[in-house]
Scaffold this active site. Structure first.
Site, PDB file in Angstrom:
ATOM      1  N   LYS A   1     102.170  52.181  -4.567  1.00  0.00           N
ATOM      2  CA  LYS A   1     102.652  50.804  -4.315  1.00  0.00           C
ATOM      3  C   LYS A   1     104.123  50.892  -3.877  1.00  0.00           C
ATOM      4  CE  LYS A   1     100.831  46.802  -5.897  1.00  0.00           C
ATOM      5  NZ  LYS A   1      99.816  46.855  -6.065  1.00  0.00           N
TER       6      LYS A   1
HETATM    7  N1  GLU Z   1      97.593  45.117  -3.600  1.00  0.00           N
HETATM    8  C1  GLU Z   1      96.069  45.100  -3.934  1.00  0.00           C
HETATM    9  C2  GLU Z   1      96.106  45.808  -5.315  1.00  0.00           C
HETATM   10  O1  GLU Z   1      96.835  45.872  -6.202  1.00  0.00           O
HETATM   11  C3  GLU Z   1      95.124  45.870  -2.856  1.00  0.00           C
HETATM   12  C4  GLU Z   1      95.700  47.395  -2.563  1.00  0.00           C
HETATM   13  C5  GLU Z   1      94.951  47.934  -1.352  1.00  0.00           C
HETATM   14  O2  GLU Z   1      93.826  47.477  -0.865  1.00  0.00           O
HETATM   15  O3  GLU Z   1      95.318  48.968  -1.032  1.00  0.00           O
HETATM   16  O4  GLU Z   1      94.954  46.340  -5.606  1.00  0.00           O
END
Ligand code: GLU
Length: 411
Positions: free
Chosen positions: A102
């Site tokens: 993240k």
């Molecule tokens: N931000 C989204 C999540 O928390 C998607 C992450 C992604 O598609 O890699 O799952």
């Protein structure tokens, strides 16, 4: 309680279930890499402003690390670390060949012009480009970011590494993106809510739903559940909540948000309520689809919904979770409930790597298949072990990461 402490607590409770050793707990919990880079831009008024960009790469035992980029004032290293760990368990629960990561910046994107946002994104990529990539770590949209940000990301990454659309997902459909990626998180929440309600024998027509948050996830969840015949009685966004006992007109809400730059401020076909009142409504299903940490030990007793679907990441603190579980609430945990987004991201990555375009029908069909299988696995495990759905999702996810770690060897 800090964000990572709370993720760690959920992890440890599940780890107890599978007798995970201390050394394995430590190996699976400690992030592989955490970086913090300077992101300096010249703002439109000519001033140079400096920000910090974070990226936490939590675990890569099951594949390249995957997870969003968040632009929100509350972002800090602790929050990103917690969200990165959630991505590791999430990708494992839905059995994608990925680990978890993240990133983000502590900014309010509304305070920046489009040009400034583009510069922020490009300078962020300058700082991390050699640590990410299609086989290493693949960012995606999250709170405060969108397809435009992903397009700038891809373009800036290409300046260093050449053409590689698979370096980021959630791109515009016209620029190597996937039809259905944008709706996928909300649609996935809808699919899983439908499965869960079906399992406990609830009929759509007499099920009242409240959704907190009407951004990308909340609005697509509302659309899916509205079309499936559920009675959406309340929604909210940053400006406040909207309530109608006999059901809101979902197409009218969606149209209103579309015409008002995503905001529901001024929507007149409902009674105004506060966000706190929405959480405490007498509804059957409550779907927090906005910020993390909205249900705390303080307000958990006021929550009356029998079913809570965590469309947001980490909306319920562990002590609040205890209160809710004790009174018998069924909670569909974030690492399953909102996994539709990363699942569609996986399809986009596959599409980019194969240079073969997927159409919307295929995306929806495969999304449905992956989420349904994952739901069934978690449901079965919860029933067999007589544990909550959250504990079951963690047990499943952690078990898969442990297995991959052991098979690869740690020495
Ligand atoms: N931000 C989204 C999540 O928390 C998607 C992450 C992604 O598609 O890699 O799952």
């Amino acid at each position: 309680m800090k964000a990572f402490d709370s993720t760690q607590l959920y992890f440890n409770r599940a780890a107890d279930q599978i007798d995970l050793t201390e050394s394995m707990r430590c190996l699976l919990l400690v992030p592989k890499r955490e970086v913090q880079v300077q992101v300096a831009i010249e703002r439109d008024d000519g001033e140079v402003a400096t920000y910090i960009g974070y990226r936490v790469q939590h675990d890569d035992a099951r594949g390249p690390m995957k997870g969003g980029l968040r632009f929100h004032p509350d972002v800090d290293m602790d929050e990103i670390r917690s969200l990165a760990a959630l991505m590791t368990w999430k990708t494992a629960v839905v059995d994608l060949p990925y680990g978890g990561a993240k990133g983000g910046m502590a900014i309010d994107p509304k305070q920046f012009s489009r040009r400034e946002l583009e510069l922020l994104t490009r300078r962020f990529v300058d700082g991390i480009h050699d640590l990410v990539g299609p086989d290493v770590d693949i960012p995606a949209p999250d709170m405060g970011t969108n397809a435009d940000v992903m397009a700038w990301f891809m373009n800036q990454y290409a300046k260093y590494h050449g053409f590689s659309p698979a370096c980021v997902t959630g791109k515009p459909v016209e620029l190597f993106g996937l039809p259905g990626r944008e709706e996928a998180t909300g649609r996935g929440v809808g699919i899983l809510t439908y499965k869960l309600l079906g399992r406990i024998g609830r009929k759509p027509g007499d099920t009242r739903v409240a959704i907190q948050g009407f951004g990308n996830v909340g609005s697509h969840t509302a659309k899916f559940l509205g079309e499936a015949g559920y009675r959406l009685v309340a929604v909210s966004d940053a400006s406040g909540g909207f309530y109608r006992a006999d059901g809101l007109n979902v197409p009218a809400l969606l149209r209103y948000a579309l015409d008002h730059n995503g905001s529901l401020t001024g929507f007149a076909e409902a009674d105004a309520i506060s966000n706190a009142e929405l959480l405490a409504l007498d509804v059957d299903v409550l779907i927090p689809a906005a910020l993390g940490g909205v249900i705390t030990a303080q307000n958990a007793k006021a929550v009356r919904a029998g079913i809570i679907v965590e469309a947001a990441n980490a909306p319920i603190y562990p002590d609040a979770d205890d209160v809710l579980q004790e009174r018998g609430a069924i909670i569909l945990p974030d690492i399953l409930a909102n996994a539709g987004g990363v699942t569609a991201s996986y399809f986009e990555w596959v599409q980019n790597r194969q240079h073969y375009r997927w159409d919307l029908n295929r995306v929806r069909q495969e999304l449905d298949r992956v989420l349904t299988n994952s739901f069934e696995s978690v449901w079965e495990l919860a029933a067999t072990r007589n544990i909550s759905l959250r504990a079951a999702a963690y047990v499943l996810g952690i078990g898969r990461v442990r297995r991959a770690t052991e098979l690869a060897g740690v020495c």
